[in-house]
Design an enzyme around this catalytic site. Structure first.
Site, short mmCIF file in Angstrom:
data_model
loop_
_atom_site.label_atom_id
_atom_site.label_comp_id
_atom_site.label_asym_id
_atom_site.label_seq_id
_atom_site.Cartn_x
_atom_site.Cartn_y
_atom_site.Cartn_z
N SER A 107 8.88 -31.99 -42.53
CA SER A 107 9.79 -32.47 -41.57
C SER A 107 10.09 -31.55 -40.03
CB SER A 107 10.92 -33.43 -42.46
OG SER A 107 11.06 -32.65 -43.46
N HIS A 127 4.42 -36.81 -39.66
CA HIS A 127 6.16 -37.21 -41.09
C HIS A 127 6.32 -38.76 -40.33
CE1 HIS A 127 10.54 -36.13 -39.77
NE2 HIS A 127 9.92 -36.11 -41.82
N GLU A 132 6.88 -39.35 -35.82
CA GLU A 132 6.21 -38.50 -35.87
C GLU A 132 4.94 -37.81 -35.46
OE1 GLU A 132 10.85 -36.16 -35.09
OE2 GLU A 132 9.69 -36.23 -36.64
N ASN A 187 14.61 -34.19 -37.19
CA ASN A 187 15.66 -33.73 -37.95
C ASN A 187 16.68 -32.45 -37.33
OD1 ASN A 187 15.65 -34.67 -40.42
ND2 ASN A 187 13.17 -34.39 -40.89
#
Length: 291
Positions: free
Chosen positions: A119, A140, A152, A190
Site C-alpha cells: 500500500s 493494490h 490501484e 493512502n
C-alpha cells in the site's frame, strides 16, 4: 498474456480476500503462508464470507463450491512459482517483501508476472531485487477485498505495457475498477487517506477531541461511513504507522511525521481490531473508546 493460475503469498486479511475474489472469478489459486494455522483460518474465512454472499443472493451455492475447489494451499513457496501471476500480500515491511521475492525467484516460470499488494512501498525498488523488473508491478487491493471496488495498478520505472495490460484484464474479470497510479510513496489512496488518519490521531493527542467526538464529527459532519480512528483500527495501527513512515521518509516533509500517540499504541501492541484493542477496546459486546 492469458492468466489462468494465480499464486498469492500471505493468507492474512488481504491475502484471503484476494484468494476469495480471484477464485470466484474462475482463476485457479495457490495460497501460500508460513503457517498451516493461518492457511486453515484463511480457508475458513473465505468459506464463511462466500456463504454470507450466497445467503444474500449475490452468488449461488454452486459458485461457492466451485470457487473453494479452485483454491489450494501450501507452505512451500516453490509451489507458488508455477503460476502465471503472483500477488504478494505479506506484511507491510520492505525487508520481508524483498526476501520473499528473492526466495521465490528460482522457482518462477519464464512468463510469470510478479506483483505486490503493498500500500506504500516503492514498486521500482522491489522490482530491482528480481530478475524481471519489466514484469513486475503494484497490484493494490482495498480492504475488505470482496466489498471494495477499487484496485490501484502501479507501474515501476521498468514495467512494460504487456504486464500492465495483463493485470488490468484481471481487474476487469474481477468486476472491479482499476486506477493507474504513479510510483510515488503511498500512491493515490493512502497518500490522501493516511495523513487524514494521522491528523485525527494528532487531534486526539493534543486533546482537541475524544475518540468518540472525533469519529462522530467526521461521520456526521463530513458524511464518512467510518470515523478516522475507527478506520485506523480496522486497517491496523501497525500498517498505518508503516505507511506514514514511508511517506515521511520518502517525501522528506514534516507534515507526514507520524503522531507520537500512534507510535505508542503500536509499541503497546494495541493494533486495532486484530488485537482487540486500539483506539477502541473490542473485548466486550460493544466497542469502547480507550481515550
Amino acid at each position: 498474456m492469458d492468466i489462468k493460475k494465480i499464486g498469492i503469498i500471505g493468507a492474512g486479511q488481504m491475502g484471503n480476500g484476494i484468494a476469495h475474489v480471484t477464485a470466484l472469478a474462475g482463476y485457479d489459486v495457490v495460497l501460500n503462508d508460513i503457517s498451516q494455522q493461518s492457511l486453515d483460518a484463511a480457508v475458513s474465512a473465505i468459506h464463511k464470507n462466500m456463504a454470507r454472499q450466497a445467503s444474500r443472493g449475490k452468488i449461488s451455492e454452486t459458485d461457492v463450491t466451485e470457487a473453494l475447489a479452485r483454491i489450494t494451499t501450501t507452505l512451500t513457496l516453490a509451489d507458488v512459482g508455477a503460476t502465471d501471476l503472483v500477488i504478494e500480500a505479506a506484511t507491510e515491511r520492505e525487508t520481508v517483501k524483498q526476501a520473499i521475492f528473492e526466495d521465490l525467484q528460482p522457482h518462477l516460470l519464464p512468463h510469470t508476472i510478479l506483483t505486490s499488494n503493498t500500500s506504500s512501498i516503492s514498486i521500482t525498488r522491489l522490482a530491482s531485487r528480481t530478475d524481471r523488473p519489466e514484469r513486475f508491478m503494484g497490484f493494490h487491493f482495498m480492504n475488505p477485498v470482496p466489498v471494495m471496488q477499487l484496485v490501484e495498478l502501479i507501474r515501476g520505472i521498468a514495467t512494460d505495457e504487456e504486464t500492465f495490460a495483463s493485470c488490468r484484464t484481471v481487474v476487469e474479470r474481477l468486476d472491479k475498477t482499476a486506477a493507474s497510479a504513479e510510483d510515488f510513496p503511498a500512491f493515490i489512496v493512502n497518500r490522501i487517506l493516511m495523513p487524514m488518519i494521522n491528523e485525527a490521531v494528532y487531534t486526539l493527542y493534543e486533546g482537541v477531541g475524544s475518540v468518540k467526538s472525533i469519529d462522530e464529527s467526521m461521520k456526521l459532519g463530513a458524511n464518512h461511513p467510518m470515523g478516522p480512528l475507527e478506520l485506523a483500527d480496522f486497517i491496523g495501527l501497525d500498517t498505518c504507522l508503516a505507511i506514514m513512515n514511508v511517506l515521511h521518509e520518502g517525501l522528506a516533509d514534516t507534515k507526514y511525521r507520524p503522531c507520537p500517540l500512534l507510535t505508542k499504541y503500536v509499541e503497546a501492541g494495541w493494533l486495532g481490531r486484530k488485537t482487540q484493542r486500539g483506539f477502541y477496546d473490542y473485548r466486550g459486546e460493544t466497542p469502547v473508546p480507550t481515550r
